[in-house]
Scaffold this motif. Sequence first.
Motif, PDB file in Angstrom:
ATOM      1  N   UNK A   1       0.828  -1.205   0.000  1.00 32.91           N
ATOM      2  CA  UNK A   1       0.000   0.000   0.000  1.00 32.91           C
ATOM      3  C   UNK A   1       0.865   1.259   0.000  1.00 32.91           C
ATOM      4  N   UNK A   2       1.980   1.223   0.681  1.00 34.04           N
ATOM      5  CA  UNK A   2       2.867   2.393   0.720  1.00 34.04           C
ATOM      6  C   UNK A   2       3.451   2.672  -0.662  1.00 34.04           C
ATOM      7  N   UNK A   3       3.850   1.629  -1.378  1.00 38.23           N
ATOM      8  CA  UNK A   3       4.379   1.868  -2.734  1.00 38.23           C
ATOM      9  C   UNK A   3       3.291   2.439  -3.637  1.00 38.23           C
ATOM     10  N   UNK A   4       2.065   1.971  -3.473  1.00 36.97           N
ATOM     11  CA  UNK A   4       0.967   2.479  -4.314  1.00 36.97           C
ATOM     12  C   UNK A   4       0.672   3.937  -4.008  1.00 36.97           C
ATOM     13  N   UNK A   5       0.625   4.272  -2.725  1.00 31.95           N
ATOM     14  CA  UNK A   5       0.347   5.658  -2.357  1.00 31.95           C
ATOM     15  C   UNK A   5       1.494   6.576  -2.750  1.00 31.95           C
ATOM     16  N   UNK A   6       2.720   6.063  -2.657  1.00 35.83           N
ATOM     17  CA  UNK A   6       3.875   6.851  -3.086  1.00 35.83           C
ATOM     18  C   UNK A   6       3.826   7.085  -4.590  1.00 35.83           C
ATOM     19  N   UNK A   7       3.397   6.067  -5.336  1.00 37.20           N
ATOM     20  CA  UNK A   7       3.246   6.237  -6.781  1.00 37.20           C
ATOM     21  C   UNK A   7       2.192   7.297  -7.087  1.00 37.20           C
ATOM     22  N   UNK A   8       1.060   7.227  -6.407  1.00 34.49           N
ATOM     23  CA  UNK A   8       0.012   8.233  -6.612  1.00 34.49           C
ATOM     24  C   UNK A   8       0.528   9.640  -6.299  1.00 34.49           C
ATOM     25  N   UNK A   9       1.302   9.758  -5.226  1.00 33.30           N
ATOM     26  CA  UNK A   9       1.843  11.069  -4.847  1.00 33.30           C
ATOM     27  C   UNK A   9       2.832  11.571  -5.896  1.00 33.30           C
ATOM     28  N   UNK A  10       3.669  10.667  -6.399  1.00 36.78           N
ATOM     29  CA  UNK A  10       4.618  11.051  -7.437  1.00 36.78           C
ATOM     30  C   UNK A  10       3.918  11.498  -8.700  1.00 36.78           C
ATOM     31  N   UNK A  11       2.866  10.776  -9.086  1.00 36.22           N
ATOM     32  CA  UNK A  11       2.110  11.153 -10.278  1.00 36.22           C
ATOM     33  C   UNK A  11       1.456  12.520 -10.083  1.00 36.22           C
ATOM     34  N   UNK A  12       0.869  12.733  -8.915  1.00 33.26           N
ATOM     35  CA  UNK A  12       0.206  14.015  -8.641  1.00 33.26           C
ATOM     36  C   UNK A  12       1.173  15.186  -8.731  1.00 33.26           C
ATOM     37  N   UNK A  13       2.446  14.935  -8.430  1.00 30.07           N
ATOM     38  CA  UNK A  13       3.460  16.003  -8.483  1.00 30.07           C
ATOM     39  C   UNK A  13       4.009  16.216  -9.886  1.00 30.07           C
TER      40      UNK A  13
ATOM     41  N   UNK B   1      17.576  -8.596  -7.848  1.00 31.93           N
ATOM     42  CA  UNK B   1      18.071  -7.767  -6.755  1.00 31.93           C
ATOM     43  C   UNK B   1      17.301  -8.098  -5.483  1.00 31.93           C
ATOM     44  N   UNK B   2      18.054  -8.454  -4.430  1.00 29.70           N
ATOM     45  CA  UNK B   2      17.465  -8.867  -3.164  1.00 29.70           C
ATOM     46  C   UNK B   2      17.872  -7.937  -2.033  1.00 29.70           C
ATOM     47  N   UNK B   3      17.070  -7.909  -0.988  1.00 30.36           N
ATOM     48  CA  UNK B   3      17.393  -7.099   0.177  1.00 30.36           C
ATOM     49  C   UNK B   3      18.599  -7.683   0.901  1.00 30.36           C
ATOM     50  N   UNK B   4      19.406  -6.820   1.471  1.00 26.25           N
ATOM     51  CA  UNK B   4      20.620  -7.266   2.152  1.00 26.25           C
ATOM     52  C   UNK B   4      20.325  -8.029   3.429  1.00 26.25           C
ATOM     53  N   UNK B   5      19.160  -7.798   4.033  1.00 23.96           N
ATOM     54  CA  UNK B   5      18.855  -8.441   5.319  1.00 23.96           C
ATOM     55  C   UNK B   5      17.750  -9.491   5.219  1.00 23.96           C
ATOM     56  N   UNK B   6      17.310  -9.810   4.003  1.00 26.11           N
ATOM     57  CA  UNK B   6      16.270 -10.820   3.834  1.00 26.11           C
ATOM     58  C   UNK B   6      14.857 -10.318   4.001  1.00 26.11           C
ATOM     59  N   UNK B   7      14.695  -9.025   4.258  1.00 19.86           N
ATOM     60  CA  UNK B   7      13.336  -8.493   4.398  1.00 19.86           C
ATOM     61  C   UNK B   7      12.676  -8.357   3.027  1.00 19.86           C
ATOM     62  N   UNK B   8      11.364  -8.270   3.043  1.00 24.72           N
ATOM     63  CA  UNK B   8      10.598  -8.283   1.792  1.00 24.72           C
ATOM     64  C   UNK B   8      10.535  -6.911   1.135  1.00 24.72           C
ATOM     65  N   UNK B   9      10.261  -6.934  -0.172  1.00 26.70           N
ATOM     66  CA  UNK B   9      10.160  -5.694  -0.922  1.00 26.70           C
ATOM     67  C   UNK B   9       8.894  -5.645  -1.754  1.00 26.70           C
ATOM     68  N   UNK B  10       8.476  -4.431  -2.129  1.00 27.16           N
ATOM     69  CA  UNK B  10       7.319  -4.229  -2.997  1.00 27.16           C
ATOM     70  C   UNK B  10       7.627  -3.115  -3.987  1.00 27.16           C
ATOM     71  N   UNK B  11       6.882  -3.093  -5.102  1.00 30.81           N
ATOM     72  CA  UNK B  11       7.227  -2.248  -6.235  1.00 30.81           C
ATOM     73  C   UNK B  11       5.948  -1.861  -6.971  1.00 30.81           C
TER      74      UNK B  11
END
Length: 255
Positions: free
Chosen positions: A130-142, A226-236
């Motif tokens: 959800x954070x990546x989606x909202x960040x995308x929306x914010x970037x588009x709005x700008x 490309x993977x996280x250095x600490x094994x934590x998950x990522x979203x895009x």
Amino acid sequence: MIELRTPAEIEQMRPAGRFVASVIEAMLDRAAVGVNLLELDALAHEMIRKAGAESCYIDYHPSFGASPFGKVLCTSVNDAVLHGLPRDYRLRDGDLLSVDFAASVDGWVSDSAASIVVGTPRDEDLRLIDTTRRALDAGIAAATVGNRIGDISAAIAEIARAEGYAINTDFGGHGVGRTMHGDPHVPNDGRAHRGLPLKPGLVIAIEPWFLETTDRIFTDPDGWTLRSADGSRGAHSEHTIAVTESGPIVLTARD
């Protein structure tokens, strides 16, 4: 070199955007527990063939890739976040899957990405997506005439930091046109009112991606993923957009 597109050229780019959006939708619909990543890639390949489109990935060999990519889809699972090379892996309950796809239709390119949880979700994964989606929306709005690239970057970063996520700027958004990657670079962090002025006709991909507990990544032995250095998950999340006098047009909008 940064190229500005005419209104007529932006209209010509719409079919590529619609096609890329349809492939992303098909991948998200097909992804389920037990589905092999190679099945998803094969489906995308078949959709490219039927549409008479061209893959932007299969022969792609930039300096950071170990060899030509060889597939038409990026499938990144769990601690993988970008450039996931499809492999013989069956999705499991709770996997966080990011799908990234770019293709050319009639000589014009579009690029888009989305993340979902397969099967039973974790709250942490849903918040990250959800954070990546909202960040995308914010970037588009700008992305409006009179603003600058830094305004897009700052808008993305504000959303990420509010949720406590660190930001990697090694990879980010980019110009899109006749090729998949062009100028300008659109980082996911930056200073407002700085950088390239946004003018009508600029077409870019905006793509926030975040990792749960780090901003450091490493390249998998496959030479691509490309993977996280600490094994934590990522979203895009990613869309291709056009800057116009009347506001941003999302060329890869999904139904």
